[in-house]
Design a protein around this motif. Structure first.
Motif, PDB file in Angstrom:
ATOM      1  N   PHE A   2       4.655 -13.192 -11.085  1.00  0.00           N
ATOM      2  CA  PHE A   2       4.193 -11.843 -11.400  1.00  0.00           C
ATOM      3  C   PHE A   2       3.872 -11.046 -10.144  1.00  0.00           C
ATOM      4  N   ILE A   3       3.255 -11.694  -9.154  1.00  0.00           N
ATOM      5  CA  ILE A   3       2.735 -10.975  -7.988  1.00  0.00           C
ATOM      6  C   ILE A   3       3.740 -10.857  -6.853  1.00  0.00           C
ATOM      7  N   LEU A   4       4.672 -11.798  -6.740  1.00  0.00           N
ATOM      8  CA  LEU A   4       5.612 -11.792  -5.614  1.00  0.00           C
ATOM      9  C   LEU A   4       6.324 -10.451  -5.414  1.00  0.00           C
ATOM     10  N   PRO A   5       6.739  -9.749  -6.483  1.00  0.00           N
ATOM     11  CA  PRO A   5       7.406  -8.451  -6.260  1.00  0.00           C
ATOM     12  C   PRO A   5       6.522  -7.406  -5.581  1.00  0.00           C
ATOM     13  N   LEU A   6       5.183  -7.510  -5.708  1.00  0.00           N
ATOM     14  CA  LEU A   6       4.308  -6.481  -5.138  1.00  0.00           C
ATOM     15  C   LEU A   6       4.460  -6.360  -3.618  1.00  0.00           C
ATOM     16  N   PRO A   7       4.258  -7.457  -2.849  1.00  0.00           N
ATOM     17  CA  PRO A   7       4.429  -7.308  -1.401  1.00  0.00           C
ATOM     18  C   PRO A   7       5.887  -7.057  -1.005  1.00  0.00           C
ATOM     19  N   LEU A   8       6.844  -7.572  -1.793  1.00  0.00           N
ATOM     20  CA  LEU A   8       8.256  -7.328  -1.473  1.00  0.00           C
ATOM     21  C   LEU A   8       8.605  -5.848  -1.615  1.00  0.00           C
ATOM     22  N   LEU A   9       8.111  -5.209  -2.668  1.00  0.00           N
ATOM     23  CA  LEU A   9       8.347  -3.784  -2.855  1.00  0.00           C
ATOM     24  C   LEU A   9       7.654  -2.965  -1.764  1.00  0.00           C
ATOM     25  N   LEU A  10       6.421  -3.364  -1.428  1.00  0.00           N
ATOM     26  CA  LEU A  10       5.667  -2.626  -0.409  1.00  0.00           C
ATOM     27  C   LEU A  10       6.270  -2.789   0.983  1.00  0.00           C
ATOM     28  N   SER A  11       6.857  -3.950   1.254  1.00  0.00           N
ATOM     29  CA  SER A  11       7.428  -4.187   2.584  1.00  0.00           C
ATOM     30  C   SER A  11       8.613  -3.267   2.868  1.00  0.00           C
ATOM     31  N   ARG A  12       9.184  -2.685   1.827  1.00  0.00           N
ATOM     32  CA  ARG A  12      10.327  -1.777   1.988  1.00  0.00           C
ATOM     33  C   ARG A  12       9.880  -0.313   2.078  1.00  0.00           C
ATOM     34  N   GLN A  13       8.564  -0.086   1.926  1.00  0.00           N
ATOM     35  CA  GLN A  13       8.060   1.279   1.925  1.00  0.00           C
ATOM     36  C   GLN A  13       7.726   1.758   3.336  1.00  0.00           C
ATOM     37  N   PRO A  14       7.976   3.038   3.644  1.00  0.00           N
ATOM     38  CA  PRO A  14       7.501   3.610   4.911  1.00  0.00           C
ATOM     39  C   PRO A  14       6.037   4.006   4.761  1.00  0.00           C
ATOM     40  N   PHE A  15       5.212   3.684   5.759  1.00  0.00           N
ATOM     41  CA  PHE A  15       3.791   4.017   5.693  1.00  0.00           C
ATOM     42  C   PHE A  15       3.500   5.227   6.562  1.00  0.00           C
ATOM     43  N   CYS A  16       2.563   6.040   6.121  1.00  0.00           N
ATOM     44  CA  CYS A  16       2.205   7.253   6.841  1.00  0.00           C
ATOM     45  C   CYS A  16       1.462   6.911   8.129  1.00  0.00           C
ATOM     46  N   ALA A  17       1.244   7.935   8.951  1.00  0.00           N
ATOM     47  CA  ALA A  17       0.596   7.725  10.248  1.00  0.00           C
ATOM     48  C   ALA A  17      -0.832   7.221  10.087  1.00  0.00           C
ATOM     49  N   ASN A  18      -1.515   7.681   9.038  1.00  0.00           N
ATOM     50  CA  ASN A  18      -2.901   7.265   8.815  1.00  0.00           C
ATOM     51  C   ASN A  18      -2.922   5.893   8.136  1.00  0.00           C
ATOM     52  N   HIS A  19      -3.222   4.854   8.899  1.00  0.00           N
ATOM     53  CA  HIS A  19      -3.221   3.478   8.393  1.00  0.00           C
ATOM     54  C   HIS A  19      -4.615   2.978   8.081  1.00  0.00           C
ATOM     55  N   ILE A  20      -5.532   3.875   7.765  1.00  0.00           N
ATOM     56  CA  ILE A  20      -6.920   3.487   7.516  1.00  0.00           C
ATOM     57  C   ILE A  20      -7.099   3.086   6.056  1.00  0.00           C
ATOM     58  N   ILE A  21      -7.599   1.866   5.830  1.00  0.00           N
ATOM     59  CA  ILE A  21      -7.895   1.359   4.486  1.00  0.00           C
ATOM     60  C   ILE A  21      -9.410   1.377   4.300  1.00  0.00           C
ATOM     61  N   PRO A  22      -9.938   2.161   3.369  1.00  0.00           N
ATOM     62  CA  PRO A  22     -11.388   2.263   3.187  1.00  0.00           C
ATOM     63  C   PRO A  22     -11.955   1.112   2.363  1.00  0.00           C
ATOM     64  N   ASN A  23     -11.736  -0.103   2.843  1.00  0.00           N
ATOM     65  CA  ASN A  23     -12.209  -1.283   2.112  1.00  0.00           C
ATOM     66  C   ASN A  23     -12.337  -2.440   3.085  1.00  0.00           C
ATOM     67  N   THR A  24     -12.822  -3.582   2.594  1.00  0.00           N
ATOM     68  CA  THR A  24     -12.961  -4.771   3.437  1.00  0.00           C
ATOM     69  C   THR A  24     -11.738  -5.670   3.353  1.00  0.00           C
ATOM     70  N   TYR A  25     -10.822  -5.386   2.440  1.00  0.00           N
ATOM     71  CA  TYR A  25      -9.620  -6.214   2.274  1.00  0.00           C
ATOM     72  C   TYR A  25      -8.484  -5.353   1.752  1.00  0.00           C
ATOM     73  N   CYS A  26      -7.292  -5.932   1.716  1.00  0.00           N
ATOM     74  CA  CYS A  26      -6.094  -5.208   1.273  1.00  0.00           C
ATOM     75  C   CYS A  26      -5.884  -5.409  -0.219  1.00  0.00           C
ATOM     76  N   GLU A  27      -6.068  -4.348  -0.956  1.00  0.00           N
ATOM     77  CA  GLU A  27      -5.855  -4.357  -2.401  1.00  0.00           C
ATOM     78  C   GLU A  27      -4.624  -3.533  -2.718  1.00  0.00           C
ATOM     79  N   HIS A  28      -3.852  -3.935  -3.716  1.00  0.00           N
ATOM     80  CA  HIS A  28      -2.529  -3.358  -3.952  1.00  0.00           C
ATOM     81  C   HIS A  28      -2.530  -1.841  -4.057  1.00  0.00           C
ATOM     82  N   ILE A  29      -3.330  -1.296  -4.949  1.00  0.00           N
ATOM     83  CA  ILE A  29      -3.270   0.141  -5.193  1.00  0.00           C
ATOM     84  C   ILE A  29      -3.691   0.930  -3.964  1.00  0.00           C
ATOM     85  N   THR A  30      -4.609   0.376  -3.151  1.00  0.00           N
ATOM     86  CA  THR A  30      -5.043   1.057  -1.940  1.00  0.00           C
ATOM     87  C   THR A  30      -3.905   1.131  -0.921  1.00  0.00           C
ATOM     88  N   VAL A  31      -3.184   0.020  -0.753  1.00  0.00           N
ATOM     89  CA  VAL A  31      -2.066  -0.011   0.189  1.00  0.00           C
ATOM     90  C   VAL A  31      -0.926   0.874  -0.305  1.00  0.00           C
TER      91      VAL A  31
END
Length: 312
Positions: free
Chosen positions: A157-186
């Protein structure tokens, strides 16, 4: 060539800000984080040690508790040490690969925990509603196989999540307002089309909860119906007492989880730090409390723990 310095706009690095909005209180917030992690780690390791050493505890119910303890240890260890590095040493950098890896394991473990809770509910249903068939229906080997199925389901169930995200371009602002990486935040940090990512994450959340939670409710509904048919009040109390710990553990997992999912997507008026605190409580509170819940409700377990902790 790209510069070697790591900055918030570096495409290879994210910045975890901790609890955004409460940065000035990070040192104080770190105290409950640290205490809960140590208590949870000691409690779960003690539980695993005692169950491993005592042959009389090699039963399906305690095997399920061991599965839950392992997931609790993994969950808190994936989050709390990094959070303490942020609070104490201002070490906020995390690589994109490290972020996606943390996200994968956290969500995989979360779905695995849900599967274990379903098996625990089924275990109590068989123990109370078909006690004479319990030993033949739920063997240690069968519990281990069910646990493996739950783990494989979580990974698939979860494996597609990081695979889909790894293909995404990320914006210049890489700030995550949390203590860990959660899917919807990334996901929200991507500059590309995130429709598939958001929909898949939402579907997985509701499929898992929509499948597992009704099975748990059905199991306990059948248990309560069977208990109410028992004429003895003492038997009522004994039967329900065996389920109380399980029900409390399930409430601790599902209530904050459902609230976090709904507020994160539909609670725009709620302060951001409320979302972050809830998401962290959901991850480190159950690992701290679960060993105590098992111990309070299981006299057999209390006696065995006392055998080791009270040795002179």
């Amino acid at each position: 060539m790209a510069g070697i310095n790591l900055t918030p706009s570096d495409t290879s690095t994210f910045i975890l800000m901790g609890i955004s909005g409460l940065e000035s209180a990070h040192e104080w917030i770190s105290i409950p984080f640290c205490i809960s992690y140590i208590i949870g780690l000691l409690g779960n390791v003690t539980f695993l040690f005692v169950v491993g050493k005592e042959q009389t505890l090699h039963k399906p119910m305690y095997l399920l508790f061991c599965m839950l303890s392992l997931t609790d240890i993994a969950t808190s260890t994936l989050v709390v040490p990094k959070a303490l590095c942020i609070f104490w040493f201002n070490l906020k950098d995390i690589t994109v690969g490290g972020c996606l890896t943390q996200m994968f394991f956290l969500h995989t473990i979360s779905i695995m925990q849900s599967a274990v809770l379903v098996i625990m509910a089924f275990d109590r249903y068989v123990a109370i509603c078909s006690p004479l068939r319990y030993a033949s229906i739920l063997t240690n080997g069968r519990i281990a196989k069910l646990g493996l199925v739950g783990f494989l389901r979580a990974v698939l169930f979860i494996l597609p999540l990081p695979l889909l995200l790894s293909r995404q371009p990320f914006c210049a602002n890489h700030i995550i307002p949390n203590t860990y990486c959660e899917h919807i935040t990334v996901v929200k940090m991507s500059c590309g089309d995130i429709t598939v990512n958001k929909m898949y994450g939402l579907v997985i959340a509701f499929v898992v909860i929509g499948l597992d939670l009704p099975l748990i409710v059905l199991s306990y509904g059948l248990i309560i119906r069977a208990v109410l048919r028992i004429p003895s009040t003492k038997a009522h109390q004994k039967a329900l007492n065996t389920c109380t710990a399980h029900m409390f553990v399930m409430l601790m997992y599902y209530t904050p989880g459902l609230f976090f999912i709904l507020t994160n997507r539909f609670g725009q008026g709620i302060a951001p730090y409320i979302h972050i605190i809830l998401s962290n409580l959901y991850l480190f509170l159950p690992p701290m409390l679960n060993p105590f819940i098992y111990g309070v409700k299981s006299k057999e377990l209390r006696d065995k723990v006392g055998k080791y902790t009270c040795r002179s």
